[in-house]
Design an enzyme around this catalytic site. Sequence first.
Site, PDB file in Angstrom:
ATOM      1  N   LYS A  44      -7.267 -36.166  57.729  1.00  0.00           N
ATOM      2  CA  LYS A  44      -7.464 -36.364  56.283  1.00  0.00           C
ATOM      3  C   LYS A  44      -8.482 -35.368  55.731  1.00  0.00           C
ATOM      4  CE  LYS A  44      -5.991 -41.148  56.614  1.00  0.00           C
ATOM      5  NZ  LYS A  44      -6.155 -41.355  58.082  1.00  0.00           N
TER       6      LYS A  44
ATOM      7  N   CYS B  30      -5.506 -48.157  58.962  1.00  0.00           N
ATOM      8  CA  CYS B  30      -4.113 -48.185  59.444  1.00  0.00           C
ATOM      9  C   CYS B  30      -3.874 -49.558  60.076  1.00  0.00           C
ATOM     10  CB  CYS B  30      -3.826 -47.037  60.401  1.00  0.00           C
ATOM     11  SG  CYS B  30      -4.938 -46.945  61.813  1.00  0.00           S
TER      12      CYS B  30
HETATM   13  C1  SAM Z   1      -9.275 -44.225  61.845  1.00  0.00           C
HETATM   14  S1  SAM Z   1     -10.189 -43.061  62.725  1.00  0.00           S
HETATM   15  C2  SAM Z   1     -10.326 -41.754  61.548  1.00  0.00           C
HETATM   16  C3  SAM Z   1      -9.096 -40.899  61.423  1.00  0.00           C
HETATM   17  C4  SAM Z   1      -9.346 -39.681  60.551  1.00  0.00           C
HETATM   18  N1  SAM Z   1      -9.835 -40.061  59.243  1.00  0.00           N
HETATM   19  C5  SAM Z   1      -8.103 -38.831  60.382  1.00  0.00           C
HETATM   20  O1  SAM Z   1      -7.363 -39.005  59.424  1.00  0.00           O
HETATM   21  O2  SAM Z   1      -7.861 -37.968  61.238  1.00  0.00           O
HETATM   22  C6  SAM Z   1     -11.789 -43.752  62.648  1.00  0.00           C
HETATM   23  C7  SAM Z   1     -12.885 -42.824  63.138  1.00  0.00           C
HETATM   24  O3  SAM Z   1     -14.129 -43.446  62.808  1.00  0.00           O
HETATM   25  C8  SAM Z   1     -15.080 -43.064  63.773  1.00  0.00           C
HETATM   26  N2  SAM Z   1     -16.210 -44.014  63.612  1.00  0.00           N
HETATM   27  C9  SAM Z   1     -16.273 -45.289  64.012  1.00  0.00           C
HETATM   28  N3  SAM Z   1     -17.438 -45.847  63.618  1.00  0.00           N
HETATM   29  C10 SAM Z   1     -18.114 -44.890  62.946  1.00  0.00           C
HETATM   30  C11 SAM Z   1     -19.384 -44.833  62.307  1.00  0.00           C
HETATM   31  N4  SAM Z   1     -20.184 -45.897  62.277  1.00  0.00           N
HETATM   32  N5  SAM Z   1     -19.763 -43.672  61.731  1.00  0.00           N
HETATM   33  C12 SAM Z   1     -18.964 -42.593  61.772  1.00  0.00           C
HETATM   34  N6  SAM Z   1     -17.760 -42.582  62.383  1.00  0.00           N
HETATM   35  C13 SAM Z   1     -17.330 -43.714  62.950  1.00  0.00           C
HETATM   36  C14 SAM Z   1     -14.311 -43.107  65.069  1.00  0.00           C
HETATM   37  O4  SAM Z   1     -14.937 -42.303  66.047  1.00  0.00           O
HETATM   38  C15 SAM Z   1     -12.948 -42.568  64.624  1.00  0.00           C
HETATM   39  O5  SAM Z   1     -12.875 -41.191  64.878  1.00  0.00           O
END
Ligand code: SAM
Length: 433
Positions: free
Chosen positions: A257, A373
């Site tokens: 994204k 998702c």
């Molecule tokens: C749904 S994935 C994101 C997908 C990404 N937006 C894409 O479209 O390619 C969620 C992401 O949030 C990260 N994440 C989880 N908790 C987080 C936090 N407290 N702060 C920053 N990143 C976090 C995870 O490592 C993961 O990569």
Amino acid sequence: MSQLGQPLRAVAARVMQSVENGQSLSQCLPHAMGDVADNERPPLQALCYGTCRWFHRLDGELQARLNKPLRKSNRVVHHLMLVALFQLRFSQQATYAILNETVEACRALDKPHLTGLVNGVLRAAEREGEPPLADEAGRFSHPLWMLEKLRHNWPHDWQAILETNNTQAPMTLRVNALRFSRDDYLQLLSDAGIDAKATLFAPHGIQLTAPVPVDLLPWFSEGAVSVQDEAAQLCTTLMDLAPGQRVLDACAAPGGKTCAILESCGELEEVVAIDESADRLPRVQENLERLDLMATLKQADAADIDQWWDRKPFDRILLDVPCSATGVIRRHPDIKLLRRESDIVPLASIQLGLLESMWQVLAPGGRLVYATCSVFPQENHRIIRRFLKQQDNAALVEPDVLWGRDMETGRQMLPVPESHDGFFYAVLEKPEP
Ligand SMILES: C[S@@+](CC[C@H](N)C(=O)[O-])C[C@H]1O[C@@H](n2cnc3c(N)ncnc32)[C@H](O)[C@@H]1O
């Protein structure tokens, strides 16, 4: 000793055991690929994905065929039989080859004393055919808790969701709008003999009739297109991006994204992409480089704003929170084995916490898009409702779109066969003082 040349099914059985022990396929498959010859990599992937997809159905049958469960130390042989049952039930491969190679794999796993059992179970499975499915978990091949939750949340749609989850998702592309129009890229695909059509809702999306390796896509390595589901692409249509804005992608890795944002508006002041995972953040950089885009990357817990925020507010925020990923089970069937019912409440609390923190870094007059998702309202609609109850300077924006279901606080897409994944989006604005 190098394991290269290990029987394919033995490697697949070990992968399945790792998944049962909590590793995702995307974590353990790349390592396992090193244990098989190059031409066996696609079949290894197909075996592991297929066995995960049909795990609950195959496991129901296998348990019924075993007089007693195997000892824990022999659990890998249980997985080996699941892999073989997957092939018996869902592949065109000759039965004798499945049986012989599974017995050989049992030896390679150093369990020669269990070859008789494996042979007997698989011969009976072949001779007797698949038994009637004992319960709904087997019939729909999902964990029971997930099935019950979906039935409760989606009384009219739960069966369709479960059935769609068991299909293969299409391969969908996002055309890099800074390089090509969608029509021009469709023409390039057609010239390359790749059948495709425009997506219904995402303006730069193209859905392929059949998946192809990315290196066959015209100009892929030069950044012409990315692989991204249509529902995921829709984030940019809600962000109301304009030149000069400072944008935050708060949970960015692997950067799908982030890159969509940068492609959809060429003159943003800055895009800051945060992810807390040191393993995943480099994937954002790789994607940016292939697409020749620029963002400021930070490895941080986005919720801990003192750790990373420079006190300059953001005009736009995308908050694509960590979630149960129950909208993308088609693409990640290991979720059926990895996710636990007890994960959902802690996830919801992380999601609300992230939303509260991101609100602090949003500029007055700014907009935040919340995305998951997931198909569970507990992570979607209810998070936004809880947030709005406690936050009086937040206004809900009703997106003017033709997709998804109206959930009062946002739009819920359910997965659709041969089309997009399950996704939720909500749009919030912070009024000017
Ligand atoms: C749904 S994935 C994101 C997908 C990404 N937006 C894409 O479209 O390619 C969620 C992401 O949030 C990260 N994440 C989880 N908790 C987080 C936090 N407290 N702060 C920053 N990143 C976090 C995870 O490592 C993961 O990569």
